[in-house]
Write an enzyme that holds these catalytic residues in place. Sequence first.
Site, short mmCIF file in Angstrom:
data_model
loop_
_atom_site.label_atom_id
_atom_site.label_comp_id
_atom_site.label_asym_id
_atom_site.label_seq_id
_atom_site.Cartn_x
_atom_site.Cartn_y
_atom_site.Cartn_z
N LYS A 22 0.83 -1.21 0.00
CA LYS A 22 0.00 0.00 0.00
C LYS A 22 0.86 1.26 0.00
CE LYS A 22 -1.73 1.57 4.11
NZ LYS A 22 -1.44 2.95 4.48
N ASN A 23 1.85 1.28 0.89
CA ASN A 23 2.59 2.53 1.08
C ASN A 23 3.58 2.81 -0.06
OD1 ASN A 23 1.15 3.09 3.36
ND2 ASN A 23 2.66 2.24 4.78
N ARG A 93 -4.92 9.57 3.47
CA ARG A 93 -3.68 10.27 3.86
C ARG A 93 -2.79 10.50 2.62
NH1 ARG A 93 -2.94 13.17 7.91
NH2 ARG A 93 -0.82 13.91 7.97
N CYS A 117 -5.51 7.42 9.13
CA CYS A 117 -5.72 6.89 10.48
C CYS A 117 -5.48 7.94 11.53
CB CYS A 117 -4.76 5.72 10.72
SG CYS A 117 -5.27 4.22 9.90
N ARG A 122 -1.15 14.58 13.17
CA ARG A 122 -0.35 14.17 11.99
C ARG A 122 -0.07 15.42 11.16
NH1 ARG A 122 -2.44 8.58 9.44
NH2 ARG A 122 -0.29 8.53 8.71
N PRO A 123 0.95 16.17 11.58
CA PRO A 123 1.24 17.44 10.90
C PRO A 123 1.82 17.22 9.51
CG PRO A 123 2.93 16.98 12.53
CD PRO A 123 1.93 15.88 12.65
N ILE A 124 1.78 18.27 8.67
CA ILE A 124 2.44 18.18 7.36
C ILE A 124 3.44 19.32 7.18
CG2 ILE A 124 0.56 16.89 6.23
CD1 ILE A 124 -0.16 19.62 4.85
N ASP A 125 3.89 19.87 8.33
CA ASP A 125 4.81 21.02 8.26
C ASP A 125 6.09 20.70 7.50
OD1 ASP A 125 5.17 19.29 10.57
OD2 ASP A 125 6.77 20.64 11.19
N1 EPU Z 1 5.83 14.39 11.02
C1 EPU Z 1 5.96 15.72 11.32
N2 EPU Z 1 5.75 16.63 10.31
C2 EPU Z 1 5.43 16.25 9.06
C3 EPU Z 1 5.29 14.88 8.77
C4 EPU Z 1 5.50 13.97 9.78
O1 EPU Z 1 6.25 16.10 12.44
O2 EPU Z 1 5.26 17.12 8.20
C5 EPU Z 1 6.07 13.41 12.08
C6 EPU Z 1 4.81 12.63 12.44
O3 EPU Z 1 4.02 13.31 13.38
C7 EPU Z 1 5.39 11.33 12.98
C8 EPU Z 1 6.65 11.14 12.15
O4 EPU Z 1 6.97 12.43 11.61
O5 EPU Z 1 5.76 11.50 14.32
C9 EPU Z 1 6.55 10.13 11.04
O6 EPU Z 1 5.51 10.47 10.15
P1 EPU Z 1 5.56 10.10 8.60
O7 EPU Z 1 5.42 11.34 7.84
O8 EPU Z 1 6.69 9.18 8.34
O9 EPU Z 1 4.24 9.26 8.45
P2 EPU Z 1 3.25 9.32 7.29
O10 EPU Z 1 3.92 9.68 6.01
O11 EPU Z 1 2.03 10.05 7.73
C10 EPU Z 1 3.77 6.85 6.66
C11 EPU Z 1 2.95 5.65 6.37
C12 EPU Z 1 2.31 5.17 7.61
C13 EPU Z 1 3.41 4.78 8.55
C14 EPU Z 1 4.36 5.97 8.72
C15 EPU Z 1 5.60 5.65 9.48
C16 EPU Z 1 2.31 6.03 4.18
C17 EPU Z 1 1.19 6.46 3.27
N3 EPU Z 1 1.98 6.03 5.43
O12 EPU Z 1 2.90 7.79 7.24
O13 EPU Z 1 1.53 4.05 7.29
O14 EPU Z 1 2.90 4.43 9.80
O15 EPU Z 1 4.78 6.44 7.46
O16 EPU Z 1 6.43 4.85 8.74
O17 EPU Z 1 3.40 5.66 3.72
C18 EPU Z 1 0.02 2.42 7.77
O18 EPU Z 1 0.26 1.87 6.69
O19 EPU Z 1 -0.58 1.86 8.70
C19 EPU Z 1 0.43 3.77 7.98
C20 EPU Z 1 -0.18 4.60 8.79
#
Ligand code: EPU
Length: 424
Positions: A22-23, A93, A117, A122-125
């Site tokens: 998926k990811n 997401r 989820c 879940r910030p996007i900064d």
């Molecule tokens: N974070 C920030 N700022 C940002 C982005 C992230 O502070 O702009 C922080 C988050 O709060 C968190 C950490 O960085 O503490 C990691 O977040 P990440 O961005 O890696 O997570 P994501 O991209 O939202 C992806 C996967 C998730 C998986 C995480 C961790 C995808 C689509 N999603 O999420 O997958 O848990 O990476 O590896 O690739 C899942 O499949 O169950 C799932 C949620």
Amino acid sequence: MEKYIINGGRPLFGEVAVSGAKNAALPILAATILSDGECRIENIPEIRDVSLMIEILYKMGAEVRTIDRTTVEIESSRIYTTASPNDICRRLRGSYYLLGAMLGKYGKVEVEMPGGCNFGVRPIDLHIKGLEALGAVINIENGIIKAEVPDGLKGATVYLDKASVGATINIMLAAVRAEGTTMIENAAREPHIVDLANFLNSMGASVRGAGTDTIKIKGVSSLIGVTYSIIPDQIEAGTFMIAAAITGGDVTVSNIIPKHMESLTSKLIEAGMEVTELDEAIRVVGKRPISKLKVTAIYYPGFPTYLQPQITAMLSLAEGTSIVTESVWENRFRYTEELKKMGADISVEGRVATVKGVPSLHGASVTACDLRAGAAVILAGLAAEGVTEIDNIMLVERGYEDIVGKLRSLGAEISKESFNEPAI
Ligand code: EPU
């Protein structure tokens, strides 16, 4: 309303083939936007999140042809709007990958703030900081992210404060068509980052260092259409490996890359399981007793946060007290309340769960709090005595292809049933 009904207590036996990741599929589908030709993507998983991403591309004008259950052809050069369909984006997401891909190709995009989820903020900064460093101007108005690149994208060095998967991907997507060289420092190293880099490179991009913490991208002016097959889903694979362990069964999980599973494999061996690495498969024989563990969920190649709920379900049946620490997300232990309804003895303080093993779990009515939390209660239900009913299962179906069919093929007594919503 649909529920899973599990009659637990049966060890699982046999072989199960893992679907595409998926990811990896979500960013690769978004990345087809960057191509000037048609892309054929193979081994895509048949799950809700992927259908939503394909629907987004279609609604923006891409030509989409479904070849078979796991193959799709996409011609994204037909995209005619930079406004994405809000109603779909907010349910997914991965819709935030439109940011990097659309800025890379068309220099403009509007996307609703992404859903996904709920396990804390879940910030996007970091996505925004990275894209701004490349020249994007981004404003968020009424929940819509409006981004454009008035003077074109220019390569830059971006240091990520956290090794975010999503931010690394978004910056890669924009940078492949930027002018000059981009360096991403403290980049995420997950297998799906490498898979995306391989896909981009097959289209003619120049991405080096994916899989390490420094990724170097030299922008190119065009990318060709290609055929590409997505890697197997390491989280689905891990979930079935733990299913074998928790039920005391004997399962061969096939169509996987064993190297991606190393952190889980070593934890299962430490817990007393027999684990054999085969060519593109891993066999797990569940042994008793399950030994207690210390597990810290962290970024790849550490123990994945997306297998943390499932291993905690297994540890609830271990001999002794296990400690599970979540270091990526703030609030990823909500599901432990559901496991407690099944007889687990777990206490949570902040980011640490103390799991006192119990001799057995019993069936109960529980909820899937999120995708992987749903997997954890399914695993607990498979091992529990009696009947477990799980609701909110559409969250599970966001990320697991035919989980009921696959578990049944291993001998599980699990079914999906529809119920009328209770009148309020
Ligand atoms: N974070 C920030 N700022 C940002 C982005 C992230 O502070 O702009 C922080 C988050 O709060 C968190 C950490 O960085 O503490 C990691 O977040 P990440 O961005 O890696 O997570 P994501 O991209 O939202 C992806 C996967 C998730 C998986 C995480 C961790 C995808 C689509 N999603 O999420 O997958 O848990 O990476 O590896 O690739 C899942 O499949 O169950 C799932 C949620």
